[in-house]
Write a protein that holds these residues in place. Structure first.
Motif, short mmCIF file in Angstrom:
data_model
loop_
_atom_site.label_atom_id
_atom_site.label_comp_id
_atom_site.label_asym_id
_atom_site.label_seq_id
_atom_site.Cartn_x
_atom_site.Cartn_y
_atom_site.Cartn_z
N VAL A 219 -5.97 -8.61 -7.60
CA VAL A 219 -4.85 -8.22 -6.96
C VAL A 219 -4.79 -6.39 -7.00
CG1 VAL A 219 -2.61 -7.75 -6.92
CG2 VAL A 219 -3.58 -9.98 -7.33
N VAL A 220 -5.29 -5.93 -8.03
CA VAL A 220 -5.22 -4.28 -8.27
C VAL A 220 -6.18 -3.80 -7.23
CG1 VAL A 220 -5.44 -2.55 -9.99
CG2 VAL A 220 -4.24 -4.54 -10.38
N ARG A 221 -7.46 -4.28 -7.38
CA ARG A 221 -8.27 -3.75 -6.46
C ARG A 221 -8.01 -3.79 -5.00
NH1 ARG A 221 -12.12 -5.76 -10.54
NH2 ARG A 221 -12.31 -7.64 -9.48
N TYR A 222 -7.66 -4.91 -4.72
CA TYR A 222 -7.19 -5.02 -3.23
C TYR A 222 -6.25 -4.03 -2.78
CZ TYR A 222 -6.15 -7.72 0.95
OH TYR A 222 -5.82 -7.86 2.38
N ALA A 223 -5.04 -4.18 -3.74
CA ALA A 223 -3.96 -3.23 -3.37
C ALA A 223 -4.41 -1.54 -3.31
CB ALA A 223 -2.75 -3.10 -4.51
N GLU A 224 -5.48 -1.33 -4.39
CA GLU A 224 -6.19 0.25 -4.21
C GLU A 224 -6.74 0.28 -3.14
OE1 GLU A 224 -6.76 0.65 -8.97
OE2 GLU A 224 -8.23 0.12 -7.76
N GLN A 225 -7.40 -0.75 -2.35
CA GLN A 225 -8.18 -0.60 -1.16
C GLN A 225 -7.33 -0.42 0.05
OE1 GLN A 225 -11.13 -0.23 -0.89
NE2 GLN A 225 -11.82 -0.68 1.47
N LEU A 226 -6.18 -1.10 0.01
CA LEU A 226 -4.99 -1.09 1.19
C LEU A 226 -4.24 0.11 1.11
CD1 LEU A 226 -4.06 -4.78 1.67
CD2 LEU A 226 -5.93 -3.58 2.79
N GLY A 227 -4.24 0.65 -0.25
CA GLY A 227 -3.02 1.67 -0.52
C GLY A 227 -1.84 1.03 -0.27
N ALA A 228 -1.69 -0.17 -0.79
CA ALA A 228 -0.25 -0.63 -0.63
C ALA A 228 0.52 -0.70 -1.95
CB ALA A 228 -0.55 -2.18 -0.25
N ASN A 327 -1.91 6.29 2.55
CA ASN A 327 -1.45 6.62 1.33
C ASN A 327 0.01 6.42 1.14
OD1 ASN A 327 -0.56 8.57 3.32
ND2 ASN A 327 -1.72 10.44 2.39
N TRP A 328 0.57 5.45 2.08
CA TRP A 328 2.00 5.65 1.94
C TRP A 328 2.34 4.91 0.52
CZ3 TRP A 328 6.54 2.07 2.46
CH2 TRP A 328 6.20 0.46 2.68
N GLY A 329 1.50 3.99 -0.13
CA GLY A 329 1.76 3.03 -1.21
C GLY A 329 2.41 3.98 -2.42
N GLU A 330 1.86 4.92 -2.77
CA GLU A 330 2.07 5.64 -3.94
C GLU A 330 3.31 6.11 -3.98
OE1 GLU A 330 -0.77 8.17 -5.79
OE2 GLU A 330 -2.39 6.69 -5.67
N LYS A 331 3.73 6.85 -2.67
CA LYS A 331 4.98 7.56 -2.59
C LYS A 331 6.09 6.42 -2.37
CE LYS A 331 7.42 10.85 0.51
NZ LYS A 331 7.46 11.72 1.65
N ALA A 332 5.85 5.38 -1.77
CA ALA A 332 6.79 4.30 -1.55
C ALA A 332 7.18 3.71 -3.21
CB ALA A 332 6.24 3.33 -0.60
N ALA A 333 6.19 3.48 -3.71
CA ALA A 333 6.53 2.83 -4.95
C ALA A 333 7.06 3.85 -6.26
CB ALA A 333 4.95 2.43 -5.70
N ALA A 334 6.81 5.24 -5.74
CA ALA A 334 7.19 6.15 -6.87
C ALA A 334 8.91 6.32 -6.41
CB ALA A 334 6.77 7.36 -6.70
N THR A 335 9.19 6.12 -5.12
CA THR A 335 10.53 6.28 -4.66
C THR A 335 11.39 5.17 -4.99
OG1 THR A 335 9.93 7.61 -2.82
CG2 THR A 335 12.08 6.36 -2.68
N PHE A 336 10.56 3.86 -5.03
CA PHE A 336 11.52 2.84 -5.55
C PHE A 336 11.60 2.67 -7.04
CE2 PHE A 336 11.50 -1.53 -7.25
CZ PHE A 336 12.37 -2.18 -6.37
#
Length: 536
Positions: A219-228, A327-336
């Motif tokens: 799951v983690v590797r897939y999330a990193e690949q997608l940037g999700a 690269n939207w994932g890291e910013k979206a996660a941090a905001t949440f």
């Protein structure tokens, strides 16, 4: 030729469970002795539900079915809530209920219940033990309890079957299946990969199926690949380490996560079980694709396509077919994460529960295993406590039962004998399981119990206040937690400051003894927290 109980004890041990837990009856003594002769442990619980929860938690962590037992009649009915936990929280469990022998069962009245009928709605399978077919019964029970989705099976055990000679199988199949999971054909996955590649802002919602297939790394590797960004259900905390930049937080079925999810253009559910969701209509009109290990029969999530298979192989194949995402994932996660922090940081006149959790996380080692009870504090514990690996945070979500944290912590201590274990519970939940402090001490299963003491059943007070109903019938106060702990042979301390809590936890870690740390908290912020996080 071995007897029925000898065959049973051998099977439990071979399956990887070196103990039986529960509160026995007179008909159980032969099975207990067979376990003793095989160097298996018998853990005497003070209440049958606690025994079933302990065994279930062991099963969740290890994958081997926990084994619990009770006497007939009142013992079996006392154990029902533990059966409900195993059923609704998806835990592999074998439950053994004593029973009269067949002649007495047919004509007797005293303590006679149709125990299979009582347990039937909660069981994946139930059977009455018979020495002539015990080998087949054990194989079916093991496979049924551990098959996805895991759950409980019941053995009704007539006392006149215990010492009969067990009829052998001419060609016995393996106790557990030797299953080969071939990797999926990349060509078959290509249409799904192409559909996901169209999304600019995908989000991942991960659930229990990830744990059943031990697919956290994938799951983690897939999330990193997608940037999700990744949201997980409460039982899946730690599937992605909570200091990972793509970790957003927990799905709680509340309004706070809708801002994050609604910003996505594709929802990817991975191993999501409908039992983990709040009982309300799906709130999003965003396209959904489902990657699951079993078909969705409840139709709660409107997935446009469902891919069913072994998750490790599916995710590995999809990761290899997917190009690097945005690269939207890291910013979206941090905001949440910041939104959650802001929602929980309500004013307090004393030590707030959220601050108590921050102190506990700062003091307790990174590899600490945490259990969490139901109640008002659960919502913020789920968000504030950080876990860094799968099955390092344990709670009752599908059932949502109070009284889980202490027996769950004992199950965790058995599975993780060399790691710190802390049970977070409210005062009401702790009183439901307080007798198991004696079990922790007597069985040398040291745990730290952090009691968030607001002197009331806080969740009901919250609901009364939101509904503008006067506070009534929910007071708990007046407990001397230190004396209660000491009466069971444990250490006990009461604190009401950050420094006091910090010092108490450090001492508990140093002594290695079962310790009750009662934290006098100000729960006045609960209503604002609930209004900000979740609809009631």
């Amino acid at each position: 030729m071995p007897t029925t109980v000898e065959v049973m004890a051998d099977a439990f041990k071979e399956a990887g469970t070196p103990f039986i837990v529960g509160h026995p009856g007179g008909e159980s003594v032969e099975l207990m002795d067979a376990a003793r002769q095989r160097d298996m442990r018998f853990i005497l619980m003070k209440q049958e539900t606690a025994g079933a929860i302990l065994a279930s938690t062991w099963g969740e962590i290890t994958g081997s079915p926990g084994v619990c037992l009770s006497t007939r009649g009142p013992g079996s009915t006392n154990m029902v809530n533990g059966a409900a936990y195993a059923a609704l929280d998806r835990a592999p469990l074998i439950m053994i209920t004593d029973r009269y022998g067949n002649p007495a069962h047919e004509i007797g009245l005293r303590q006679r219940l149709d125990q299979r009928a009582v347990y039937g709605p909660l069981m994946k399978w139930g059977t009455t033990i018979d020495a002539r077919i015990i080998h087949q019964q054990l194989r079916r029970a093991m496979r049924t309890a551990t098959a996805v989705a895991p759950g409980p099976v019941q053995f009704d055990f007539p006392h006149d079957e215990t010492t009969k000679e067990a009829k052998p199988l001419a060609v016995p199949p393996p106790l557990m299946p030797n299953t080969l999971q071939p990797e999926p054909d990349p060509l078959a996955l290509r249409p799904l990969a192409q559909r996901i590649a169209q999304a600019r802002k995908p989000i991942i919602l991960a659930g229990l199926g990830v744990l059943w297939d031990r697919a956290s790394e994938e799951v983690v590797r897939y999330a990193e690949q997608l940037g999700a960004p990744v949201l997980v259900t409460s039982k899946c905390k730690g599937v992605i380490a909570e200091d990972h930049p793509l970790r957003a937080g927990c799905i709680i079925g509340g309004i706070i996560e809708r801002k994050l999810v609604s910003a996505a253009d594709l929802i990817i559910t991975i191993g999501l079980d409908g039992i983990e969701l709040q009982p309300m209509p799906w709130p999003y009109n965003i396209p959904v694709v489902s990657i699951a290990n079993i078909p969705s029969l409840d139709a709660l999530v409107p997935a446009e396509v469902e891919v069913v298979g072994e998750l490790k192989g599916l995710l590995k194949g999809l990761t290899e077919l997917s190009s690097a995402g945005g690269n939207w994932g890291e910013k979206a996660a941090a905001t949440f994460r910041q939104d959650v922090i802001d929602a929980l940081n309500t004013p307090s006149k004393g030590l707030s529960p959220q601050r108590a959790m921050e102190v506990a996380r700062a003091v307790l080692p990174r590899d600490t295993i945490a259990t969490c009870d139901a109640g008002a504090s659960r919502l913020l514990i789920v968000q504030k406590w950080q876990s860094y690996g799968p099955r390092e945070f344990l709670t009752s979500n599908g059932l949502g039962s109070m009284g889980y944290a202490v027996p769950g912590a004992l199950g965790a201590r058995l599975a993780y004998p060399d790691r710190p274990v802390v049970a977070f519970t409210g005062d009401g939940g702790f009183l439901m399981a307080i007798a198991e402090l004696q079990t922790a001490v007597r069985e040398n299963l040291p745990i730290i119990v952090v009691v968030l003491d607001d002197q009331e059943i806080g969740l009901i007070r919250v609901k009364q206040e939101i509904k503008k109903i006067p506070k009534y019938g929910i007071s708990v106060g007046g407990c001397d937690w230190e004396k209660l702990a000491q009466g069971f042979g444990a250490d006990g301390v009461t604190v009401d400051t950050e420094n006091g809590l910090q010092d108490a936890l450090k001492v508990a870690l140093k002594t290695g003894k079962t310790t009750v740390v009662a934290v006098r908290i100000d729960g006045s912020g609960y209503v604002d927290q609930f209004n900000a996080l979740r609809e009631l």
